[in-house]
Design an enzyme around this catalytic site. Structure first.
Site, PDB file in Angstrom:
ATOM      1  N   GLU A  82       0.733  -1.228   0.156  1.00 23.10           N
ATOM      2  CA  GLU A  82      -0.047   0.075   0.031  1.00 23.10           C
ATOM      3  C   GLU A  82       1.050   1.146  -0.009  1.00 23.10           C
ATOM      4  OE1 GLU A  82      -0.517  -0.299   4.914  1.00 23.10           O
ATOM      5  OE2 GLU A  82      -1.471   1.201   3.676  1.00 23.10           O
ATOM      6  N   ILE A 100       2.979  -9.810   2.273  1.00 28.38           N
ATOM      7  CA  ILE A 100       2.607 -10.964   2.939  1.00 28.38           C
ATOM      8  C   ILE A 100       1.294 -10.739   3.792  1.00 28.38           C
ATOM      9  CG2 ILE A 100       5.173 -11.985   3.450  1.00 28.38           C
ATOM     10  CD1 ILE A 100       4.627 -11.338   6.389  1.00 28.38           C
ATOM     11  N   ASP A 101       1.065  -9.593   3.965  1.00 30.13           N
ATOM     12  CA  ASP A 101      -0.206  -9.194   4.742  1.00 30.13           C
ATOM     13  C   ASP A 101      -1.558  -9.646   3.965  1.00 30.13           C
ATOM     14  OD1 ASP A 101       1.332  -8.594   6.752  1.00 30.13           O
ATOM     15  OD2 ASP A 101       0.835  -6.523   6.791  1.00 30.13           O
ATOM     16  N   ARG A 158      -0.610 -27.401  27.992  1.00 32.46           N
ATOM     17  CA  ARG A 158      -0.352 -25.900  28.039  1.00 32.46           C
ATOM     18  C   ARG A 158      -1.195 -25.156  27.077  1.00 32.46           C
ATOM     19  NH1 ARG A 158       6.014 -26.071  28.280  1.00 32.46           N
ATOM     20  NH2 ARG A 158       6.414 -25.821  30.381  1.00 32.46           N
ATOM     21  N   ARG A 188      -0.590  -6.251  10.204  1.00 33.82           N
ATOM     22  CA  ARG A 188      -0.489  -5.102  10.699  1.00 33.82           C
ATOM     23  C   ARG A 188      -1.952  -4.442  10.966  1.00 33.82           C
ATOM     24  NH1 ARG A 188       3.398  -1.033  10.607  1.00 33.82           N
ATOM     25  NH2 ARG A 188       4.714  -1.876   9.115  1.00 33.82           N
ATOM     26  N   ARG A 211       2.358 -20.221  27.283  1.00 33.78           N
ATOM     27  CA  ARG A 211       3.690 -19.845  26.728  1.00 33.78           C
ATOM     28  C   ARG A 211       3.252 -18.913  25.496  1.00 33.78           C
ATOM     29  NH1 ARG A 211       5.441 -21.687  30.946  1.00 33.78           N
ATOM     30  NH2 ARG A 211       6.964 -23.216  31.165  1.00 33.78           N
ATOM     31  N   GLN A 242       8.265 -15.592   9.148  1.00 33.65           N
ATOM     32  CA  GLN A 242       7.408 -15.541   8.080  1.00 33.65           C
ATOM     33  C   GLN A 242       7.472 -14.726   6.659  1.00 33.65           C
ATOM     34  OE1 GLN A 242       3.241 -14.601  10.552  1.00 33.65           O
ATOM     35  NE2 GLN A 242       5.337 -13.826  11.430  1.00 33.65           N
TER      36      GLN A 242
HETATM   37  O1  F6P Z   1       3.909  -5.242   5.695  1.00 26.95           O
HETATM   38  C1  F6P Z   1       4.400  -6.576   6.145  1.00 26.95           C
HETATM   39  C2  F6P Z   1       4.998  -6.678   7.398  1.00 26.95           C
HETATM   40  O2  F6P Z   1       5.577  -8.056   7.633  1.00 26.95           O
HETATM   41  C3  F6P Z   1       3.706  -6.468   8.531  1.00 26.95           C
HETATM   42  O3  F6P Z   1       2.962  -7.752   8.784  1.00 26.95           O
HETATM   43  C4  F6P Z   1       4.623  -6.135   9.819  1.00 26.95           C
HETATM   44  O4  F6P Z   1       3.977  -5.431  10.573  1.00 26.95           O
HETATM   45  C5  F6P Z   1       5.801  -5.280   9.100  1.00 26.95           C
HETATM   46  O5  F6P Z   1       5.702  -5.566   7.816  1.00 26.95           O
HETATM   47  C6  F6P Z   1       7.004  -5.283   9.967  1.00 26.95           C
HETATM   48  O6  F6P Z   1       7.794  -4.354   9.193  1.00 26.95           O
HETATM   49  P1  F6P Z   1       9.477  -4.317   9.374  1.00 26.95           P
HETATM   50  O7  F6P Z   1       9.999  -5.352   8.404  1.00 26.95           O
HETATM   51  O8  F6P Z   1       9.852  -3.007   9.195  1.00 26.95           O
HETATM   52  O9  F6P Z   1       9.587  -4.872  10.774  1.00 26.95           O
END
Ligand code: F6P
Length: 341
Positions: free
Chosen positions: A104, A127-128, A163, A172, A266, A274
């Site tokens: 975006e 990935i989101d 557990r 995000r 935990r 990921q």
């Molecule tokens: O936008 C993809 C993403 O992996 C989000 O899921 C995550 O919040 C963010 O990037 C993490 O960003 P950075 O690599 O800057 O820590």
């Protein structure tokens, strides 16, 4: 003089970026075009840091995660001198088109440049999976599979120790990865940014399982999930696109669950695992299809568009439309996850 096109990758990296780069370079060369890569997203256009890309530079990269061009979260509109340099770079390099691969934020910059008349074509990545106007972005499938495998692993240890295991998953603004990986891994509770966490409900589900003789539980929580609309952040400092660094909800949730239920709990934070590593076949194929279709749009001078996946077709959509809102997890899909709790 050969037609010249540029390519850059911006924002967080994502498995499948190299498949796009490879497709653009190989497909561009087939058309008799010259392809240059800008390093580290928009930063490479500002600093004129380029790479000449040929068959050899993309050999052996299809299966590799990350991006051979490097990436950054640089927002050129933050500084008038920087955006002026980006505009100059189109002329300096005599670009017929610039293929911008991003989420975006990076594509938001591309949309603004396109509105000013710059010859830009977008390719959606994250990935989101939260970009609007496309059913999927590449990188998502890989992230889901990684998260699912981790949930599978947590299952066996959770079961052995009776557990509760909380697993914090990326996402995000939208809980796509948590929803898909949670469903695929059989998580007992799935929590996403779209719906505020109801801690009493979470504890009720866990206690209910115990009462039925299921002495362990898996809770999948997206990092962007909130308590009454308030998220948990690692760092308040904003990046150039105005985002805080998320993280920590898993720990807070685990402490709450342990306190309220008395069950040993935990937490595991999956984090950048990921995003790293080899893309799945789906992401390699989608990245390749997107790259080839972006070239077609460049050839047809269909600037200001982004390639998208709709059904199983690659379809062009206006960049400003794709970056105007986010694609959140629909209520019906989330409700489907509740059936199993
Ligand atoms: O936008 C993809 C993403 O992996 C989000 O899921 C995550 O919040 C963010 O990037 C993490 O960003 P950075 O690599 O800057 O820590």
């Amino acid at each position: 003089m050969a037609t010249k096109i540029g390519i850059l990758t911006g924002g967080g990296d994502c498995p499948g970026l190299n498949a796009v780069i490879r497709a653009v370079v190989k497909g561009g060369i087939k058309k008799g075009w010259e392809v240059i890569g800008f390093k580290y997203g928009w930063k490479g256009m500002i600093d004129r840091e380029t790479l000449s890309l040929d068959d050899r530079s993309v050999a052996g990269i299809l299966h590799r995660g990350g991006t051979v061009l490097g990436t950054s979260r640089t927002n050129p509109y933050k500084n008038p001198e920087h955006i002026a340099k980006v505009r100059e770079a189109f002329k300096f390099h005599n670009l017929h088109a610039l293929i911008v691969v991003g989420g975006e934020d990076t594509l938001g910059v591309a949309a603004k440049l396109a509105a000013e008349g710059s010859p830009v074509v977008g390719v959606p990545k994250t990935i989101d999976n939260d970009l609007a106007c496309t059913d999927y972005t590449f990188g998502f499938d890989t992230a889901v599979n990684v998260a699912m495998e981790c949930i599978d692993r947590l299952h066996t240890t959770a079961e052995s120790h009776n557990r509760v295991m909380v697993v914090e998953i990326m996402g995000r603004h939208a809980g796509w990865i948590a929803t898909y990986a949670g469903l695929a891994g059989g998580a007992d509770v799935i929590l996403i940014p779209e719906i505020p966490v109801d801690i009493d409900q979470v504890c009720h589900v866990i206690k209910n399982r115990q009462a039925r003789g299921k002495l362990f539980s898996i809770v999948a929580v997206a990092e962007g999930a909130t308590f009454a609309g308030k998220g948990v952040v690692q760092e308040e400092k904003l990046d150039q696109f105005g985002h805080v660094r998320l993280g920590g909800i898993g720990q807070i949730l685990a402490e709450m669950i342990e306190k309220k239920t008395g069950f040993e709990t935990r937490v595991t934070v999956l984090g950048h695992i990921q995003r790293g590593g080899s893309p799945t076949a789906f992401d390699r194929v989608l990245g390749t299809r997107f790259g080839i279709d972006a070239l077609r749009l460049a050839e047809e001078k269909k600037f200001g568009y982004m390639v998208s996946l709709q059904g199983n077709k690659i379809v062009p959509v206006r960049l400003e439309q794709a970056t105007g809102s986010l694609k959140l997890v629909p209520k019906e899909l989330y409700e489907l996850t509740q059936i199993f709790f």
